[in-house]
Enzyme design. Structure first.
Site, PDB file in Angstrom:
ATOM      1  N   LYS A  77       0.868  -1.337  -0.083  1.00 45.58           N
ATOM      2  CA  LYS A  77       0.040  -0.201  -0.075  1.00 45.58           C
ATOM      3  C   LYS A  77       0.816   1.185  -0.070  1.00 45.58           C
ATOM      4  O   LYS A  77       2.078   1.098   0.180  1.00 45.58           O
ATOM      5  CB  LYS A  77      -0.845  -0.058   1.197  1.00 45.58           C
ATOM      6  CG  LYS A  77      -2.072  -1.388   1.115  1.00 45.58           C
ATOM      7  CD  LYS A  77      -2.707  -1.130  -0.009  1.00 45.58           C
ATOM      8  CE  LYS A  77      -3.595  -0.232  -0.142  1.00 45.58           C
ATOM      9  NZ  LYS A  77      -4.452  -0.488  -1.308  1.00 45.58           N
ATOM     10  N   HIS A  95      -1.349   4.668  -6.228  1.00 43.08           N
ATOM     11  CA  HIS A  95      -2.616   5.211  -6.224  1.00 43.08           C
ATOM     12  C   HIS A  95      -2.597   6.607  -6.686  1.00 43.08           C
ATOM     13  O   HIS A  95      -3.123   7.708  -5.964  1.00 43.08           O
ATOM     14  CB  HIS A  95      -3.399   4.976  -5.314  1.00 43.08           C
ATOM     15  CG  HIS A  95      -3.615   3.591  -4.896  1.00 43.08           C
ATOM     16  ND1 HIS A  95      -4.360   2.839  -5.411  1.00 43.08           N
ATOM     17  CD2 HIS A  95      -3.242   3.020  -3.509  1.00 43.08           C
ATOM     18  CE1 HIS A  95      -4.336   1.553  -4.852  1.00 43.08           C
ATOM     19  NE2 HIS A  95      -3.910   1.871  -3.699  1.00 43.08           N
ATOM     20  N   ARG A 130      -1.996  -6.919 -16.400  1.00 44.44           N
ATOM     21  CA  ARG A 130      -1.330  -6.740 -15.204  1.00 44.44           C
ATOM     22  C   ARG A 130      -0.429  -8.259 -14.954  1.00 44.44           C
ATOM     23  O   ARG A 130      -1.149  -9.242 -14.844  1.00 44.44           O
ATOM     24  CB  ARG A 130      -1.917  -6.464 -14.089  1.00 44.44           C
ATOM     25  CG  ARG A 130      -2.449  -4.931 -14.089  1.00 44.44           C
ATOM     26  CD  ARG A 130      -3.553  -4.696 -13.366  1.00 44.44           C
ATOM     27  NE  ARG A 130      -3.292  -4.751 -12.009  1.00 44.44           N
ATOM     28  CZ  ARG A 130      -3.863  -4.278 -10.707  1.00 44.44           C
ATOM     29  NH1 ARG A 130      -5.070  -3.869 -10.857  1.00 44.44           N
ATOM     30  NH2 ARG A 130      -3.242  -4.585  -9.382  1.00 44.44           N
ATOM     31  N   PHE A 134      -4.460  -8.431  -7.122  1.00 52.61           N
ATOM     32  CA  PHE A 134      -5.371  -8.880  -5.986  1.00 52.61           C
ATOM     33  C   PHE A 134      -6.813  -9.067  -6.465  1.00 52.61           C
ATOM     34  O   PHE A 134      -7.526  -9.173  -5.682  1.00 52.61           O
ATOM     35  CB  PHE A 134      -5.141  -8.025  -4.769  1.00 52.61           C
ATOM     36  CG  PHE A 134      -3.905  -8.432  -4.096  1.00 52.61           C
ATOM     37  CD1 PHE A 134      -3.720  -9.437  -3.392  1.00 52.61           C
ATOM     38  CD2 PHE A 134      -2.881  -7.451  -4.440  1.00 52.61           C
ATOM     39  CE1 PHE A 134      -2.684  -9.458  -2.660  1.00 52.61           C
ATOM     40  CE2 PHE A 134      -1.829  -7.491  -3.552  1.00 52.61           C
ATOM     41  CZ  PHE A 134      -1.530  -8.592  -2.599  1.00 52.61           C
ATOM     42  N   GLY A 195     -13.995 -10.413 -15.370  1.00 57.43           N
ATOM     43  CA  GLY A 195     -12.641 -10.160 -15.131  1.00 57.43           C
ATOM     44  C   GLY A 195     -12.257 -10.908 -13.799  1.00 57.43           C
ATOM     45  O   GLY A 195     -13.145 -11.619 -13.321  1.00 57.43           O
ATOM     46  N   ASP A 219     -21.098  -7.608 -17.986  1.00 57.54           N
ATOM     47  CA  ASP A 219     -19.583  -6.920 -18.363  1.00 57.54           C
ATOM     48  C   ASP A 219     -19.858  -5.929 -19.408  1.00 57.54           C
ATOM     49  O   ASP A 219     -21.033  -5.169 -19.551  1.00 57.54           O
ATOM     50  CB  ASP A 219     -18.703  -8.082 -18.995  1.00 57.54           C
ATOM     51  CG  ASP A 219     -17.332  -7.941 -18.577  1.00 57.54           C
ATOM     52  OD1 ASP A 219     -17.063  -8.127 -17.121  1.00 57.54           O
ATOM     53  OD2 ASP A 219     -16.616  -7.534 -19.607  1.00 57.54           O
ATOM     54  N   VAL A 272     -15.775  -2.353  -5.218  1.00 58.00           N
ATOM     55  CA  VAL A 272     -14.563  -3.010  -5.166  1.00 58.00           C
ATOM     56  C   VAL A 272     -13.615  -2.264  -5.905  1.00 58.00           C
ATOM     57  O   VAL A 272     -12.353  -1.911  -5.403  1.00 58.00           O
ATOM     58  CB  VAL A 272     -14.604  -4.458  -5.813  1.00 58.00           C
ATOM     59  CG1 VAL A 272     -13.040  -4.984  -5.767  1.00 58.00           C
ATOM     60  CG2 VAL A 272     -15.531  -5.197  -5.009  1.00 58.00           C
ATOM     61  N   ILE A 313     -14.152  -0.232   0.766  1.00 54.90           N
ATOM     62  CA  ILE A 313     -12.588  -0.607   1.487  1.00 54.90           C
ATOM     63  C   ILE A 313     -11.663  -0.623   0.313  1.00 54.90           C
ATOM     64  O   ILE A 313     -11.891  -1.630  -0.679  1.00 54.90           O
ATOM     65  CB  ILE A 313     -12.826  -1.763   2.266  1.00 54.90           C
ATOM     66  CG1 ILE A 313     -13.932  -1.296   3.380  1.00 54.90           C
ATOM     67  CG2 ILE A 313     -11.571  -2.224   3.058  1.00 54.90           C
ATOM     68  CD1 ILE A 313     -14.378  -2.704   4.336  1.00 54.90           C
TER      69      ILE A 313
END
Length: 368
Positions: A77, A95, A130, A134, A195, A219, A272, A313
């Site tokens: 993070k 980010h 990528r 996660f 995805g 999608d 998400v 979150i």
């Protein structure tokens, strides 16, 4: 030839128990000739001793600012907010490439320290996919949080603090128990269902007993007509798993929610994707990230209308820290093995080129 060193820093984000390098991956890097430094960290899901046992060198907690400048620092993070210059090479999720709040301030720290950022979100393979993400566990954990929030709402309560689970089975069993034994009867909608993230959400809903016909999977084909979408209001739980790369019409609006009145079925939105501070956020019904200690934020729905809450979150996979870390770290390993050749290895060259572009944008914005 000198050994390639790599410094695994601690995570300072509250409740973050994941890691970019697990003991399994550390073993493979050391076998390949790397020297691995690991900061002591009681918050990390893997014990310090597990790293020491495979030959990593333990160093003091949060001591990376004093590490030799030629050793890349790897974490997950973003770093805590600061104006301190960053002279190291950092590998992390920063980010700050999509003009999120404070993005130019983050990059200006690298400018002032003459450091380099390799953003994990933008390490890609030859097809532009990528190399490590996660996504699956983010979707899986997000769907679980959404189901838990719905169970709490049905009891007239607000979802309390979330704690990491030992494994997927423990999470599934806990969610089923909170729902009274099964998710049968729920109707859920997942956008981005094809995805990695969306497939994780769909899998969680299946495992808690939601019937296949009640898992609506959308999608790009289904969203091509442009939002807002009435269908979202007709589900109990909506999970947003899209990767936002360009402006799109909103999926859901406050006006749409208010107009639905008392007939609205929707009770929980799980974002998400968490593009909360992105100017093109497709869910402009809330504007803060939630946390494990306060997992939901209420949406303004109009007087007399049923409640609606959002889970937003931005590190959901840490609800499954061991499994999520093992998968991510294993996927990242081939790229890390190319780190000694990062001046020529495509994955690192492209990541640095992108960093230089974003840094130039930040320098202009900040007037540096």
């Amino acid at each position: 030839m000198a050994k390639q060193s790599l410094w695994l820093r601690c995570e300072k984000k509250q409740f973050e128990r994941r890691t970019a390098i697990t003991p399994t991956t550390a073993t493979k890097l050391i076998d390949a000739g790397f020297e691995i430094f690991v900061e002591r960290d009681s918050q990390r899901i893997f014990k310090d001793e597990e790293y020491e046992a495979v030959g990593a060198k333990l160093v003091e907690h949060n001591s990376w600012p004093n590490a030799p400048k030629d050793i890349p620092i790897i974490g997950l993070k973003e770093l805590p907010e600061s104006e301190e210059p960053l002279p190291h090479t950092h590998i992390q999720f920063a980010h700050c490439y999509k003009q999120q709040a404070g993005w130019s301030k983050v990059l200006s720290r690298f400018h002032h320290g003459n450091g380099t950022l390799y953003d994990l979100e933008f390490l890609t393979d030859a097809q532009g996919r990528r190399v490590a993400a996660f996504g699956y566990h983010a979707g899986f954990a997000g769907a679980a949080a959404g189901a838990l929030a719905l169970a709490s709402e049905r009891r007239g309560q607000t979802l309390g603090q979330l704690e990491p689970y030992e494994n997927e089975d423990a999470m599934v069993n806990s969610v089923k128990q909170e729902l009274g034994g099964s998710g049968k009867g729920l109707k859920v909608l997942v956008i981005g269902a094809l995805g990695r993230c969306g497939s994780g959400a769909v899998d969680l809903f299946r495992k808690i007993g939601v019937e296949e016909n009640d898992i609506v999977k959308w999608d790009m084909a289904e969203t091509a007509k442009g939002g807002p979408f009435q269908e979202i209001l007709d589900a109990d739980v909506f999970v947003n798993c899209i990767y936002l790369s360009s402006p799109i019409p909103p999926f859901l609006t406050k006006q749409q929610i208010a107009a639905a009145g008392k007939d609205r079925r929707l009770r929980v939105v799980v974002d998400v994707s968490c593009d909360t501070t992105n100017p093109h956020n497709p869910l402009p019904v809330y504007n803060i990230n939630t946390t494990f200690s306060k997992p939901t934020v209420p949406v303004e729905v109009g007087e007399g209308n049923p409640p609606l809450s959002v889970v937003s979150i931005d590190h959901l996979p840490t609800l499954l820290p061991r499994e999520a870390s093992e998968q991510f770290s294993a996927n990242l390993l081939p790229s890390l093995l190319e780190l000694p050749n990062r001046q020529t290895a495509r994955v690192w060259v492209e990541a640095e080129n992108l960093y230089r572009q974003k840094l130039a944008d930040a320098v202009k914005v900040e007037g540096l």
